[in-house]
Design a protein around this motif. Structure first.
Motif: not given
Length: 428
Positions: A214-216, A254-258, A263-265, A282-284
């Motif tokens: 659910l989270e990292s 291939r992982n899809k996760e939140i 670069s965003d940080a 954090r986002t999808g």
């Protein structure tokens, strides 16, 4: 956490089908490092002081064959551990038996609960011997195997005869599987999902989808399997060179996760001030990567292996090690030539690296789950590991292991450091 082996018996006529099986293992690993030099240390640095650590695991492998072609397995497990430096400060961690939720108190839990169904399609017959999570019996070399339930992804994907099991082989995390393989799993390395394997003579095609945390690096798994998931596909080929067997495997994941991107940080910190933090953005997101895995027997007693892996390096580590490029190679030698046929000597080299975006994030003071010295003088992390496994008696071995880390956590301003280990392993 050890992956499930698939031993094959040379004389098929000698194998009788098992209807049930009980096996077990216990592994204790003690480790120590001396003090070492570092220009500076940060929140997630490997401590420069002399340290000791240990891990213990005990597992029961219970299996039953409820119907033709079906196998049901249950693995209760207990672990207890105290890692050095709180399990921080390295890309290639020093002990693959250490878990992210390590505790000095014994923790009991269900490691695996899964169903395996096999459908045969002919071809030659192959004998499988009795092993943990494997009942002895005959199978077609052309078959479809479906595994559904709670287990570890590397029970099925990225096996290797010489570097895959930290309980009997090399200890480093980056030798148990691809270093850059951020495979889905909870803090203990297990998940829920399904995998299909199609065997056709010397070829195997595997594919699977699994729940992600659910989270990292969290313990709870996300049950929204259609929305967030970890997918992988692997192609394997068996071959013979000079009458000696070998295998080649190619894997894509291939992982899809939140997740938060580096670069965003960095951009968020530039606009709002402060230290960059992936948790704030954090986002999808999608993470993908690939690996190539080689193993080759050179003689009855000598085998070599190599792995190369890479992921896109855009987002934080979600389940495995903080490695985005990795190369490893090594050799395993049985002790027959010195009249110790059940002993094994192993030697391996590893080079781990990070993406440019991850380097910039750490240099700006950003932290990951396992690494972050507050700043960074980037160099690839290099590791040398050697071990000698001494067979005490049937099912019991004592191993001396030495690991040398250069540029720990990719930082040339710290180290090198040497870690010595002793491992006692028993199985029945």
């Amino acid at each position: 956490m050890a992956a499930t082996a698939v031993p094959i018996v040379a004389h098929a006529d000698d194998v009788e089908e098992e209807t049930w099986g009980v096996k077990g293992q216990a592994t204790y690993i003690w480790q120590k490092k001396p003090s070492f030099d570092a220009a500076y240390s940060g929140p997630n640095s490997l401590g420069t002081q002399a340290e000791k650590g240990y891990s213990f695991s005990g597992t029961l492998f219970l299996g039953v064959r409820p119907w033709r072609g079906g196998e049901l397995y249950f693995n209760p497990e207990v672990v207890q551990a105290v890692p050095m430096s709180g399990l921080t400060g390295l890309g290639g961690m020093m002990n693959s038996e250490q878990q992210k939720g390590s505790s000095p108190n014994p923790t009991f839990y269900r490691a695996r609960l899964f169903l395996r169904q096999t459908w045969g399609f002919g071809g030659d017959r192959q004998a499988l011997e009795s092993a943990p999570n494997q009942l002895a019996g005959m199978v077609d070399k052309r078959r479809l195997v479906l595994t559904v339930g709670n287990f570890s992804i590397i029970d099925i994907f990225d096996s290797n005869a010489y570097a895959h099991d930290g309980r009997t082989q090399f200890l480093n995390w980056a030798l148990s599987t691809y270093g850059a393989y951020d495979y889905a799993g909870d803090t203990r390395g297990y998940t829920w999902g399904a995998a299909a394997e199609y065997y056709y003579d010397d070829w195997v095609l595997r594919g699977g989808r699994f729940m992600v945390p659910l989270e990292s690096n969290g313990q709870r798994l996300d049950t929204r399997l259609t929305k967030y998931h970890g997918d992988q596909i692997e192609l394997e080929h068996d071959h013979t060179i000079g009458a000696q067997p070998g295998k080649v495997r190619v894997l894509f994941f291939r992982n899809k996760e939140i997740m938060g991107s580096f670069s965003d940080a960095l951009a968020y910190a530039a606009l709002n001030g402060g230290t960059p933090d992936v948790a704030s953005v954090r986002t999808g997101q999608i993470k993908y990567g690939y690996g190539v895995n080689l193993e080759q027997s050179l003689s009855d007693d000598i085998g070599v292996f190599a792995r190369a892996s890479r992921n896109d390096g855009k987002t934080e580590t979600y389940s495995f090690s903080e490695i985005e490029r990795s190369l490893s190679t090594g050799i395993s030698v049985k002790g027959s030539s010195w009249h110790r046929e059940n002993d094994t000597v192993g030697l391996a080299l590893i080079q781990n690296g990070l993406s440019k975006a991850h380097q910039e994030y750490l240099a700006a003071g950003g932290l990951g789950v396992f690494i972050g010295d507050g700043r960074l003088n980037y160099r690839p992390e290099r590791i040398l590991e050697a071990y000698y496994s001494f067979s005490v008696s049937k099912g019991i071995s004592l191993t001396a292991d030495l690991q040398r880390f250069y540029n720990p956590a990719y930082n040339a301003d710290r180290g090198p450091v040497t870690v010595g280990s002793l491992r006692l392993h028993a199985e029945f």
